[in-house]
Write a protein that holds these residues in place. Structure first.
Motif, PDB file in Angstrom:
ATOM      1  N   GLU A  39       0.738  -1.237  -0.010  1.00 50.50           N
ATOM      2  CA  GLU A  39      -0.028   0.074   0.091  1.00 50.50           C
ATOM      3  C   GLU A  39       0.836   1.191  -0.001  1.00 50.50           C
ATOM      4  N   LYS A  40       2.235   1.392  -0.035  1.00 51.31           N
ATOM      5  CA  LYS A  40       3.090   2.366  -0.054  1.00 51.31           C
ATOM      6  C   LYS A  40       3.837   2.545  -1.298  1.00 51.31           C
ATOM      7  N   THR A  41       3.502   1.549  -2.348  1.00 51.62           N
ATOM      8  CA  THR A  41       4.336   1.601  -3.197  1.00 51.62           C
ATOM      9  C   THR A  41       3.976   2.341  -4.639  1.00 51.62           C
ATOM     10  N   SER A  42       4.781   3.104  -5.088  1.00 51.16           N
ATOM     11  CA  SER A  42       4.648   3.953  -6.160  1.00 51.16           C
ATOM     12  C   SER A  42       5.265   3.587  -7.455  1.00 51.16           C
ATOM     13  N   ASN A  74     -10.776  -1.636 -21.687  1.00 51.41           N
ATOM     14  CA  ASN A  74     -11.230  -1.269 -20.171  1.00 51.41           C
ATOM     15  C   ASN A  74     -10.051  -1.928 -19.359  1.00 51.41           C
ATOM     16  N   GLY A  75      -8.730  -1.350 -19.483  1.00 51.23           N
ATOM     17  CA  GLY A  75      -7.893  -1.979 -18.471  1.00 51.23           C
ATOM     18  C   GLY A  75      -7.863  -1.384 -17.080  1.00 51.23           C
ATOM     19  N   TYR A  76      -8.026  -2.584 -16.485  1.00 48.73           N
ATOM     20  CA  TYR A  76      -7.879  -2.423 -14.957  1.00 48.73           C
ATOM     21  C   TYR A  76      -6.357  -2.198 -14.542  1.00 48.73           C
ATOM     22  N   TRP A  77      -6.123  -1.028 -13.889  1.00 49.17           N
ATOM     23  CA  TRP A  77      -4.744  -0.858 -13.233  1.00 49.17           C
ATOM     24  C   TRP A  77      -5.294  -0.901 -11.719  1.00 49.17           C
ATOM     25  N   ALA A  96       2.925   6.864 -17.258  1.00 47.43           N
ATOM     26  CA  ALA A  96       1.924   6.565 -16.155  1.00 47.43           C
ATOM     27  C   ALA A  96       2.377   6.715 -14.688  1.00 47.43           C
ATOM     28  N   GLU A  97       2.043   7.415 -13.751  1.00 47.37           N
ATOM     29  CA  GLU A  97       2.404   7.463 -12.582  1.00 47.37           C
ATOM     30  C   GLU A  97       1.496   6.855 -11.548  1.00 47.37           C
ATOM     31  N   VAL A  98       1.853   5.974 -10.597  1.00 49.31           N
ATOM     32  CA  VAL A  98       1.040   5.109  -9.563  1.00 49.31           C
ATOM     33  C   VAL A  98       1.469   5.411  -8.342  1.00 49.31           C
ATOM     34  N   SER A  99       0.554   6.011  -7.406  1.00 48.42           N
ATOM     35  CA  SER A  99       0.726   6.257  -6.065  1.00 48.42           C
ATOM     36  C   SER A  99      -0.299   5.426  -5.274  1.00 48.42           C
ATOM     37  N   PRO A 100      -0.094   5.456  -3.915  1.00 45.59           N
ATOM     38  CA  PRO A 100      -0.933   4.951  -2.858  1.00 45.59           C
ATOM     39  C   PRO A 100      -2.553   5.214  -3.006  1.00 45.59           C
ATOM     40  N   THR A 101      -2.824   6.592  -3.667  1.00 48.57           N
ATOM     41  CA  THR A 101      -4.391   6.912  -3.603  1.00 48.57           C
ATOM     42  C   THR A 101      -4.520   7.554  -5.108  1.00 48.57           C
ATOM     43  N   LYS A 102      -3.710   7.472  -6.240  1.00 49.89           N
ATOM     44  CA  LYS A 102      -4.134   8.039  -7.177  1.00 49.89           C
ATOM     45  C   LYS A 102      -3.026   7.339  -8.456  1.00 49.89           C
ATOM     46  N   ILE A 103      -3.940   7.111  -9.702  1.00 42.57           N
ATOM     47  CA  ILE A 103      -3.272   6.515 -10.717  1.00 42.57           C
ATOM     48  C   ILE A 103      -3.378   7.596 -11.866  1.00 42.57           C
ATOM     49  N   THR A 104      -2.282   7.973 -12.713  1.00 34.98           N
ATOM     50  CA  THR A 104      -2.308   8.680 -13.602  1.00 34.98           C
ATOM     51  C   THR A 104      -1.788   7.964 -14.880  1.00 34.98           C
ATOM     52  N   PHE A 112      -8.512   6.650  -5.345  1.00 32.41           N
ATOM     53  CA  PHE A 112      -9.092   5.743  -4.706  1.00 32.41           C
ATOM     54  C   PHE A 112      -8.557   5.735  -3.594  1.00 32.41           C
ATOM     55  N   GLU A 113      -9.134   4.872  -2.541  1.00 36.49           N
ATOM     56  CA  GLU A 113      -8.907   4.882  -1.023  1.00 36.49           C
ATOM     57  C   GLU A 113      -7.505   4.233  -0.779  1.00 36.49           C
ATOM     58  N   GLU A 114      -6.779   4.508   0.140  1.00 36.78           N
ATOM     59  CA  GLU A 114      -5.356   3.784   0.421  1.00 36.78           C
ATOM     60  C   GLU A 114      -6.033   2.595   1.263  1.00 36.78           C
ATOM     61  N   GLN A 115      -5.255   1.515   1.008  1.00 38.22           N
ATOM     62  CA  GLN A 115      -5.711   0.017   1.638  1.00 38.22           C
ATOM     63  C   GLN A 115      -4.274  -0.765   2.066  1.00 38.22           C
ATOM     64  N   SER A 116      -4.504  -1.550   2.785  1.00 37.60           N
ATOM     65  CA  SER A 116      -3.459  -2.335   3.395  1.00 37.60           C
ATOM     66  C   SER A 116      -3.306  -3.589   2.515  1.00 37.60           C
ATOM     67  N   PHE A 117      -2.234  -4.135   1.700  1.00 33.76           N
ATOM     68  CA  PHE A 117      -2.194  -5.309   1.035  1.00 33.76           C
ATOM     69  C   PHE A 117      -0.559  -5.283   0.701  1.00 33.76           C
ATOM     70  N   THR A 118      -0.165  -6.483   0.455  1.00 28.12           N
ATOM     71  CA  THR A 118       1.125  -6.755   0.145  1.00 28.12           C
ATOM     72  C   THR A 118       0.990  -8.086  -0.963  1.00 28.12           C
ATOM     73  N   THR A 119       1.554  -8.005  -2.112  1.00 28.57           N
ATOM     74  CA  THR A 119       1.569  -9.030  -3.377  1.00 28.57           C
ATOM     75  C   THR A 119       2.296 -10.281  -2.806  1.00 28.57           C
ATOM     76  N   ASN A 120       1.788 -11.348  -3.142  1.00 24.98           N
ATOM     77  CA  ASN A 120       2.283 -12.672  -2.995  1.00 24.98           C
ATOM     78  C   ASN A 120       3.639 -12.979  -3.919  1.00 24.98           C
ATOM     79  N   HIS A 121       3.647 -12.024  -4.794  1.00 22.62           N
ATOM     80  CA  HIS A 121       4.874 -12.395  -5.664  1.00 22.62           C
ATOM     81  C   HIS A 121       5.682 -11.036  -5.916  1.00 22.62           C
TER      82      HIS A 121
END
Length: 184
Positions: A39-42, A74-77, A96-104, A112-121
């Motif tokens: 959730e802190k990855t940009s 209809n690409g999901y980011w 493309a700029e990706v941050s914890p609450t915004k994608i451009t 979007f709302e910040e949320q807690s997660f960690t990818t499995n890979h």
């Protein structure tokens, strides 16, 4: 200034590498960041699609919790449970700029709302990792640079280079001062 630093670093490797404007991806090339997204990855990435006929992943982990850039009409980011949708079917070259609450993507932004997660890979570039964790290359086009930070700390700052001894196109990571070879 950044290019000069990279050139100096490349020259310090005995002139074994040449800086490139981009790496050409042909749908069979993929690199692994070695980093798990949370959730802190940009991310900041400049890319150009040269084939828009297919729906492909630019980067990402496509199993929940997801962290992906899916190039499609209809690409999901995906960013954890958030899934801003961008029409990237007709985008040829953009940043493309990706941050914890915004994608451009280009001139279009979604929040979007910040949320807690960690990818499995760990996150690959040039494709995705499904539930099996096996890297799946897909992207066709050019990548000019890739930067990734976690909680404001840069963990990857990749620029394209060519290894002169064998002509291999790879990335030079300005954070670790290492060369990143493709995994496939």
């Amino acid at each position: 200034m950044d290019r000069r630093r990279a050139l100096t670093a490349a020259q310090s490797m005995g002139g074994k590498y040449m800086i490139l404007p981009y790496i050409v991806f042909d749908g069979t090339l993929i690199f692994d960041t070695g980093q798990y997204a949370n959730e802190k990855t940009s991310v900041s990435i400049k890319f150009r699609r040269t084939d828009i006929a297919s729906n492909v992943y630019l980067y990402g982990v496509s199993v929940s919790p997801r962290f992906t850039a899916h190039l499609a009409q209809n690409g999901y980011w995906r960013y954890g449970d958030a899934y801003p949708i961008f029409n990237t079917e007709d985008i040829y070259e953009t940043v493309a700029e990706v941050s914890p609450t915004k994608i451009t993507v280009g001139r279009h932004s979604k929040t979007f709302e910040e949320q807690s997660f960690t990818t499995n890979h760990t996150v690959p570039i040039g494709g995705h990792k499904p539930s099996s964790g096996v890297p799946t290359p897909q992207f066709i086009g050019h990548i000019y640079y890739f930067r990734m930070s976690v909680d404001g700390t840069m963990v990857a700052d990749w620029i394209p280079v060519r290894r002169l001894s064998d002509g291999l196109d790879c990335f030079f990571d300005r954070v670790t001062n290492t060369f990143i070879e493709p995994i496939q």
